[in-house]
Design a protein around this motif. Structure first.
Motif, PDB file in Angstrom:
ATOM      1  N   GLY A 126      54.872  29.864  55.292  1.00 34.25           N
ATOM      2  CA  GLY A 126      56.252  30.853  55.430  1.00 34.25           C
ATOM      3  C   GLY A 126      55.962  32.177  54.696  1.00 34.25           C
ATOM      4  N   GLY A 127      55.290  32.082  53.550  1.00 31.40           N
ATOM      5  CA  GLY A 127      54.951  33.458  53.171  1.00 31.40           C
ATOM      6  C   GLY A 127      54.270  34.310  54.060  1.00 31.40           C
ATOM      7  N   LEU A 128      53.102  33.987  54.703  1.00 27.38           N
ATOM      8  CA  LEU A 128      52.534  34.636  55.773  1.00 27.38           C
ATOM      9  C   LEU A 128      53.571  35.024  56.821  1.00 27.38           C
ATOM     10  CD1 LEU A 128      49.322  32.376  55.629  1.00 27.38           C
ATOM     11  CD2 LEU A 128      49.565  34.731  55.050  1.00 27.38           C
ATOM     12  N   LEU A 129      54.326  34.220  57.264  1.00 29.36           N
ATOM     13  CA  LEU A 129      55.111  34.476  58.483  1.00 29.36           C
ATOM     14  C   LEU A 129      56.278  35.480  57.983  1.00 29.36           C
ATOM     15  CD1 LEU A 129      55.917  30.805  59.838  1.00 29.36           C
ATOM     16  CD2 LEU A 129      54.472  32.661  61.058  1.00 29.36           C
ATOM     17  N   PHE A 130      56.515  35.612  56.816  1.00 29.13           N
ATOM     18  CA  PHE A 130      57.424  36.459  56.398  1.00 29.13           C
ATOM     19  C   PHE A 130      56.769  37.743  56.090  1.00 29.13           C
ATOM     20  CE2 PHE A 130      59.159  38.350  52.150  1.00 29.13           C
ATOM     21  CZ  PHE A 130      60.252  38.788  52.708  1.00 29.13           C
ATOM     22  N   ALA A 131      55.676  37.887  55.634  1.00 30.20           N
ATOM     23  CA  ALA A 131      54.961  39.259  55.293  1.00 30.20           C
ATOM     24  C   ALA A 131      54.429  39.818  56.411  1.00 30.20           C
ATOM     25  CB  ALA A 131      53.925  39.045  54.212  1.00 30.20           C
ATOM     26  N   LEU A 132      53.531  39.056  57.335  1.00 30.83           N
ATOM     27  CA  LEU A 132      52.609  39.697  58.461  1.00 30.83           C
ATOM     28  C   LEU A 132      53.416  40.293  59.451  1.00 30.83           C
ATOM     29  CD1 LEU A 132      50.551  36.292  59.427  1.00 30.83           C
ATOM     30  CD2 LEU A 132      49.861  38.712  58.267  1.00 30.83           C
ATOM     31  N   PRO A 133      54.850  40.026  60.078  1.00 30.34           N
ATOM     32  CA  PRO A 133      55.694  40.745  60.905  1.00 30.34           C
ATOM     33  C   PRO A 133      55.841  42.270  60.355  1.00 30.34           C
ATOM     34  CG  PRO A 133      56.613  38.781  60.815  1.00 30.34           C
ATOM     35  CD  PRO A 133      55.685  38.807  59.630  1.00 30.34           C
ATOM     36  N   TYR A 134      56.135  42.459  58.967  1.00 25.20           N
ATOM     37  CA  TYR A 134      56.249  43.770  58.527  1.00 25.20           C
ATOM     38  C   TYR A 134      55.040  44.519  58.538  1.00 25.20           C
ATOM     39  CZ  TYR A 134      60.811  42.506  56.691  1.00 25.20           C
ATOM     40  OH  TYR A 134      61.954  42.038  56.675  1.00 25.20           O
ATOM     41  N   ALA A 135      53.686  43.843  58.240  1.00 24.03           N
ATOM     42  CA  ALA A 135      52.561  44.558  58.321  1.00 24.03           C
ATOM     43  C   ALA A 135      52.038  44.819  59.839  1.00 24.03           C
ATOM     44  CB  ALA A 135      51.508  43.659  57.421  1.00 24.03           C
ATOM     45  N   MET A 136      52.592  44.063  60.845  1.00 22.02           N
ATOM     46  CA  MET A 136      52.177  44.225  61.910  1.00 22.02           C
ATOM     47  C   MET A 136      53.034  45.228  62.784  1.00 22.02           C
ATOM     48  SD  MET A 136      51.480  40.344  63.404  1.00 22.02           S
ATOM     49  CE  MET A 136      50.188  39.204  62.595  1.00 22.02           C
ATOM     50  N   ILE A 137      53.983  45.498  62.317  1.00 20.01           N
ATOM     51  CA  ILE A 137      54.815  46.627  63.166  1.00 20.01           C
ATOM     52  C   ILE A 137      54.197  47.952  63.507  1.00 20.01           C
ATOM     53  CG2 ILE A 137      56.784  48.418  62.954  1.00 20.01           C
ATOM     54  CD1 ILE A 137      58.307  46.061  61.623  1.00 20.01           C
ATOM     55  N   ARG A 138      53.481  48.276  62.641  1.00 19.02           N
ATOM     56  CA  ARG A 138      52.674  49.683  62.766  1.00 19.02           C
ATOM     57  C   ARG A 138      51.456  49.461  63.868  1.00 19.02           C
ATOM     58  NH1 ARG A 138      50.387  51.923  57.105  1.00 19.02           N
ATOM     59  NH2 ARG A 138      50.108  49.502  56.805  1.00 19.02           N
ATOM     60  N   LEU A 139      51.063  48.075  64.075  1.00 23.36           N
ATOM     61  CA  LEU A 139      50.103  47.865  65.089  1.00 23.36           C
ATOM     62  C   LEU A 139      50.509  47.388  66.251  1.00 23.36           C
ATOM     63  CD1 LEU A 139      47.933  45.414  62.817  1.00 23.36           C
ATOM     64  CD2 LEU A 139      47.649  47.844  62.931  1.00 23.36           C
ATOM     65  N   VAL A 140      51.733  47.040  66.569  1.00 23.95           N
ATOM     66  CA  VAL A 140      52.326  46.689  67.687  1.00 23.95           C
ATOM     67  C   VAL A 140      53.134  47.661  68.584  1.00 23.95           C
ATOM     68  CG1 VAL A 140      53.597  44.832  68.661  1.00 23.95           C
ATOM     69  CG2 VAL A 140      52.247  44.274  66.910  1.00 23.95           C
ATOM     70  N   PHE A 141      53.875  48.535  67.700  1.00 20.04           N
ATOM     71  CA  PHE A 141      54.835  49.254  68.372  1.00 20.04           C
ATOM     72  C   PHE A 141      54.384  50.829  68.182  1.00 20.04           C
ATOM     73  CE2 PHE A 141      57.325  45.462  67.140  1.00 20.04           C
ATOM     74  CZ  PHE A 141      57.598  45.005  68.583  1.00 20.04           C
ATOM     75  N   ASP A 142      54.931  51.689  68.934  1.00 23.95           N
ATOM     76  CA  ASP A 142      54.883  53.197  68.813  1.00 23.95           C
ATOM     77  C   ASP A 142      55.731  53.595  67.503  1.00 23.95           C
ATOM     78  OD1 ASP A 142      53.170  53.786  70.901  1.00 23.95           O
ATOM     79  OD2 ASP A 142      54.933  54.112  72.264  1.00 23.95           O
ATOM     80  N   GLU A 143      55.421  54.746  66.808  1.00 22.52           N
ATOM     81  CA  GLU A 143      55.873  55.160  65.815  1.00 22.52           C
ATOM     82  C   GLU A 143      57.206  55.270  65.837  1.00 22.52           C
ATOM     83  OE1 GLU A 143      55.471  58.177  62.019  1.00 22.52           O
ATOM     84  OE2 GLU A 143      53.892  58.176  63.901  1.00 22.52           O
TER      85      GLU A 143
END
Length: 469
Positions: free
Chosen positions: A118-135
């Motif tokens: 759950g800690g990974l599922l909680f933190a990974l999406p925030y870190a991935m936003i910059r990798l997945v979407f335009d600024e």
């Protein structure tokens, strides 16, 4: 990727599926928290282990801290696709152990594994936003993911309450498996295979993490005994370890918090202390469903939703407070402690009282007051942490917010378990012991929350101080 900035660019097409995958991870983590809080009284009735009641929250949060801290390393090493897949597999393993648990120790093991995933599922999406979407879509993606906590206060108690009332608490954990698998498949199919960012160079403060875990475990282990001596020993060991962690933070190059945060006179110290005290007060929520079911004969579903009023109050308070100007923000921060203490005192009086409409209404109001007080102050405390951190420590300051929140949650849950066990929860005379435990828990937490007036006053005194860390 979409070139526009509206919600449609985020929620439609391939971006919409990516958003579902990322938001789904946070939603699973958040829903699981409220689901288990609602289920626990029914679990205890079935497999016993009332003395370990708080451990389900304590060790879950401790493991979440580890998962959250390791998330950037996992993302850099495996890439978004495999990192999300690993997080989902760990979470599903924890759910399976919980569903099969023959007794409370095994359930606690399952909750710990769940917490890591759950800690990974909680933190990974925030870190991935910059990798997945335009600024241009980052702000909306952040808002969407954060909104999952509000949704969790509606979904978690409903799912947990329904399965508890059906006498099928194990099925609630099994239901999480296909949901997790769905979001995993979305992530594996749509997220990038490799990270475009280099591995983080900041070393992991492993020693501090280990000591924090041992600190929480010491308090939790001490709380199992009904002897005040063992409880005091566990508490003393925990406090000593906390002081050691503070000393390491001030000297080590590997830190959980920005440089100099815990030194006397630091502009960040009263901010972190205020945040921690607010969160500790909220951990009394862990026992609310149990108190309501035993003392006020409420169903698991109703008890779960009343407990969730604290989180709902936090959300509403934060929404109201976030748009305030400088003077309004100062008043909101000053009002937060008053509402928190008032809510805890009201719960101290109403929760052990005779069952009735008046006492139940007072309990609902108390939950909203505590959560609302936290929500009023929280956005402005967080903003000031980011503003006052040294320029070269801004990224660590952002990560420290989650760290402080999770550590305070684990510590608060461990202390709550110690208080209710010492007060006689589960001893002879179930109603009398539970009522006594409720009174002591909310009363002592109201007293502890009085320290907020000191820390918040110090925050306000430093309004004109320029950070010089």
């Amino acid at each position: 990727m979409a070139s526009t900035t509206g919600w449609s660019a985020l929620l439609l097409g391939k971006n919409g599926l990516r958003s579902a995958a990322l938001a789904g991870g946070v939603a699973l983590h958040a829903i699981n928290i409220y689901l288990v809080t609602t289920l626990l009284p029914s679990v205890v009735q079935d497999i016993g282990g009332l003395d370990y009641y708080a451990w389900n929250t304590t060790l879950f949060v401790v493991a979440s801290i580890v998962g959250s801290v390791l998330s950037t390393r996992v993302l850099a090493g495996l890439g978004p696709k495999l990192a999300y897949g690993l997080a989902g597999l760990v979470f599903m393993l924890g759910c399976s152990v919980c569903a099969l648990a023959p007794d409370m120790p095994w359930l606690v093991v399952g909750r710990s594994v769940q917490g890591l995933g759950g800690g990974l599922l909680f933190a990974l999406p925030y870190a991935m936003i910059r990798l997945v979407f335009d600024e241009a879509l980052w702000a909306r993606a952040m808002a969407l993911i954060s909104a999952m906590w509000g949704a969790a206060t509606l979904i978690g108690p409903a799912v947990g309450g329904v399965f508890a009332e059906l006498g099928a608490w194990r099925a609630a954990f099994w239901v999480l498996l296909p949901c997790t698998l769905l979001f995993m498949l979305l992530a594996i199919g749509l997220l990038p295979g490799k990270s475009r960012e280099p591995a983080p160079r900041t070393p992991i403060p492993g020693l501090q993490l280990v000591l924090l875990i041992v600190m929480v475990l010491a308090i939790s282990i001490g709380s199992i005994s009904t002897s005040a001596l063992y409880n005091a020993l566990g508490l003393v060991i925990g406090l000593v370890l906390l002081l050691v962690v503070c000393a390491l933070e001030n000297r080590s190059a590997k830190r959980l918090l920005p440089r100099g945060s815990l030194k006397s006179g630091s502009v960040l110290l009263p901010l972190y202390l205020s945040m921690a005290l607010l969160v500790v007060g909220m951990t009394s929520e862990v026992f609310v469903p149990l108190f309501l079911q035993v003392l006020h004969q409420q169903t698991p579903l109703i008890a779960g939703y009343i407990a969730a009023l604290m989180a709902a109050g936090w959300t509403l308070g934060a929404l109201f407070s976030s748009g305030l100007g400088a003077q309004g923000a100062a008043r909101a921060v000053a009002s937060g402690p008053l509402l928190v203490v008032a809510g805890l005192l009201l719960a101290c009086l109403a929760m052990p009282a005779a069952s009735g409409v008046a006492s139940l209404a007072a309990i609902c109001l108390a939950m909203v007051l505590v959560g609302g007080g936290i929500g009023l102050a929280w956005p402005h405390l967080l903003a000031r942490v980011l503003e006052r951190a040294p320029a070269d420590q801004k990224e660590l300051a952002g990560a420290s917010i989650t760290t402080v929140q999770l550590v305070a949650t684990a510590l608060g849950a461990a202390l709550a378990g110690m208080i209710v066990n010492l007060a006689g929860l589960g001893s002879g005379g179930e109603l009398a012991g539970t009522a006594r435990a409720a009174g002591w828990l909310f009363g002592l937490y109201a007293g502890l929350s009085l320290l907020l007036f000191v820390s918040v006053r110090q925050v306000q005194r430093q309004e004109s101080v320029v950070p010089s860390l």
